[in-house]
Scaffold this motif. Structure first.
Motif, short mmCIF file in Angstrom:
data_model
loop_
_atom_site.label_atom_id
_atom_site.label_comp_id
_atom_site.label_asym_id
_atom_site.label_seq_id
_atom_site.Cartn_x
_atom_site.Cartn_y
_atom_site.Cartn_z
N LEU A 151 0.83 -1.19 0.00
CA LEU A 151 0.00 0.00 0.00
C LEU A 151 0.87 1.25 0.00
O LEU A 151 0.68 2.16 -0.81
N ALA A 152 1.85 1.30 0.89
CA ALA A 152 2.73 2.46 0.97
C ALA A 152 3.47 2.66 -0.35
O ALA A 152 3.56 3.78 -0.86
N GLY A 153 3.99 1.58 -0.92
CA GLY A 153 4.71 1.68 -2.19
C GLY A 153 3.83 2.18 -3.32
O GLY A 153 4.27 2.98 -4.16
N SER A 154 2.60 1.71 -3.34
CA SER A 154 1.66 2.16 -4.38
C SER A 154 1.34 3.64 -4.24
O SER A 154 1.28 4.37 -5.24
N LEU A 155 1.13 4.09 -3.01
CA LEU A 155 0.84 5.51 -2.78
C LEU A 155 2.04 6.38 -3.14
O LEU A 155 1.88 7.45 -3.73
N ILE A 156 3.23 5.92 -2.81
CA ILE A 156 4.45 6.66 -3.19
C ILE A 156 4.52 6.79 -4.70
O ILE A 156 4.80 7.87 -5.23
N ASP A 157 4.26 5.71 -5.40
CA ASP A 157 4.31 5.72 -6.85
C ASP A 157 3.33 6.73 -7.43
O ASP A 157 3.68 7.50 -8.34
N VAL A 158 2.12 6.76 -6.92
CA VAL A 158 1.11 7.70 -7.43
C VAL A 158 1.49 9.14 -7.09
O VAL A 158 1.42 10.02 -7.95
N VAL A 159 1.91 9.40 -5.84
CA VAL A 159 2.28 10.76 -5.44
C VAL A 159 3.41 11.31 -6.30
O VAL A 159 3.41 12.48 -6.66
N LEU A 160 4.35 10.46 -6.65
CA LEU A 160 5.50 10.92 -7.42
C LEU A 160 5.33 10.86 -8.94
O LEU A 160 5.83 11.72 -9.65
N HIS A 161 4.63 9.86 -9.43
CA HIS A 161 4.68 9.60 -10.87
C HIS A 161 3.40 9.83 -11.66
O HIS A 161 3.45 9.87 -12.87
N SER A 162 2.28 9.95 -11.01
CA SER A 162 1.04 10.15 -11.76
C SER A 162 1.04 11.53 -12.41
O SER A 162 1.41 12.52 -11.79
N GLY A 163 0.59 11.58 -13.65
CA GLY A 163 0.45 12.85 -14.35
C GLY A 163 -0.85 13.54 -14.00
O GLY A 163 -1.09 14.67 -14.40
N ASN A 164 -1.72 12.88 -13.23
CA ASN A 164 -3.02 13.40 -12.87
C ASN A 164 -2.94 14.05 -11.48
O ASN A 164 -2.77 13.37 -10.48
N PHE A 165 -3.05 15.37 -11.43
CA PHE A 165 -2.92 16.09 -10.15
C PHE A 165 -3.99 15.70 -9.15
O PHE A 165 -3.74 15.62 -7.96
N LYS A 166 -5.21 15.49 -9.62
CA LYS A 166 -6.29 15.12 -8.70
C LYS A 166 -6.00 13.77 -8.06
O LYS A 166 -6.19 13.58 -6.86
N LEU A 167 -5.50 12.85 -8.83
CA LEU A 167 -5.13 11.53 -8.32
C LEU A 167 -3.99 11.64 -7.31
O LEU A 167 -4.02 11.03 -6.25
N ARG A 168 -3.00 12.45 -7.63
CA ARG A 168 -1.88 12.65 -6.71
C ARG A 168 -2.35 13.26 -5.40
O ARG A 168 -1.85 12.90 -4.32
N ALA A 169 -3.30 14.18 -5.46
CA ALA A 169 -3.83 14.81 -4.24
C ALA A 169 -4.52 13.77 -3.37
O ALA A 169 -4.36 13.76 -2.14
N HIS A 170 -5.29 12.88 -3.98
CA HIS A 170 -5.98 11.85 -3.19
C HIS A 170 -5.00 10.84 -2.61
O HIS A 170 -5.20 10.36 -1.49
N ALA A 171 -3.93 10.55 -3.33
CA ALA A 171 -2.91 9.65 -2.79
C ALA A 171 -2.21 10.31 -1.60
O ALA A 171 -1.94 9.66 -0.59
N ALA A 172 -1.93 11.61 -1.70
CA ALA A 172 -1.30 12.33 -0.58
C ALA A 172 -2.22 12.34 0.64
O ALA A 172 -1.76 12.20 1.77
N ALA A 173 -3.52 12.48 0.41
CA ALA A 173 -4.48 12.43 1.52
C ALA A 173 -4.46 11.06 2.19
O ALA A 173 -4.53 10.96 3.42
N ALA A 174 -4.36 10.02 1.40
CA ALA A 174 -4.31 8.67 1.96
C ALA A 174 -3.03 8.46 2.77
O ALA A 174 -3.05 7.81 3.82
N VAL A 175 -1.92 9.03 2.30
CA VAL A 175 -0.66 8.94 3.04
C VAL A 175 -0.77 9.60 4.40
O VAL A 175 -0.25 9.11 5.40
N ALA A 176 -1.47 10.73 4.45
CA ALA A 176 -1.58 11.50 5.69
C ALA A 176 -2.68 11.01 6.62
O ALA A 176 -2.78 11.49 7.75
N ALA A 177 -3.48 10.06 6.20
CA ALA A 177 -4.65 9.65 6.98
C ALA A 177 -4.34 8.97 8.32
O ALA A 177 -5.01 9.25 9.31
N PRO A 178 -3.37 8.07 8.40
CA PRO A 178 -3.13 7.42 9.69
C PRO A 178 -2.76 8.42 10.78
O PRO A 178 -2.09 9.42 10.52
N ARG A 179 -3.19 8.14 12.00
CA ARG A 179 -2.92 9.03 13.12
C ARG A 179 -1.60 8.72 13.82
O ARG A 179 -1.11 9.54 14.58
#
Length: 165
Positions: free
Chosen positions: A36-64
């Motif tokens: 999961l972490a690796g997939s989110l890293i890949d999207v945050v860094l490599h996706s050309g879609n800004f909206k998708l990258r924003a949602h991946a960043a939100a998922a990264v920040a979700a755990p408390r």
């Protein structure tokens, strides 16, 4: 395909929030935690879609808890900081340091840039707030990004100050 990825990032964000709310073992203890972490890293860094990258960043920040990301935590902090640097420095590539890691961006996607910047800043602040025991390991890795990170912290403090007034 972007819609499917976007929905997957939304679902992963919801999943990490639910797991984090419960008194459960850390997220990384699940067999799929590192994937999961690796997939989110890949999207945050490599996706050309800004909206998708924003949602991946939100998922990264979700755990408390920092423990939820386990051994992936340092890589997640680095990825979010690199993505933020890249987006704020220009066209999504962010110069020589980030160019190797961040995808090129389509001009049509630029309308989502403010949302991405906001989410990356939020994720950066969230992750750094959990990193007090990781300072020695993070400092050399983030040293080239310190001016950008300081700018994020100052902007957040100013925003909070305005909200209080």
């Amino acid at each position: 395909a972007a819609k499917v990825q976007w929905n997957a990032c939304c679902a992963l964000g919801a999943l990490t929030q639910r797991v984090a709310r419960r008194a459960s073992p850390p997220l990384c203890s699940a067999l799929w935690g590192a994937t999961l972490a690796g997939s989110l890293i890949d999207v945050v860094l490599h996706s050309g879609n800004f909206k998708l990258r924003a949602h991946a960043a939100a998922a990264v920040a979700a755990p408390r808890r920092r423990e939820d990301w386990g051994g992936s935590f340092i890589s997640l902090v680095e990825a979010v900081a690199a993505a933020l640097e890249a987006v704020e420095l220009g066209d999504g590539e962010g110069g020589a340091a980030a160019a190797a890691n961040v995808a090129k961006v389509d001009f049509a996607d630029l309308k989502c840039k403010p949302q991405l910047v906001t989410q990356l800043r939020s994720a950066t602040l969230r992750l750094l707030s959990m990193a007090e025991n990781d300072a020695a390991e993070l400092a050399p890795r983030l040293s080239s990004k310190l001016p950008q990170l300081a700018h994020v912290v100052v902007d957040a403090a100013q925003h909070l100050s305005q909200q209080v007034q």
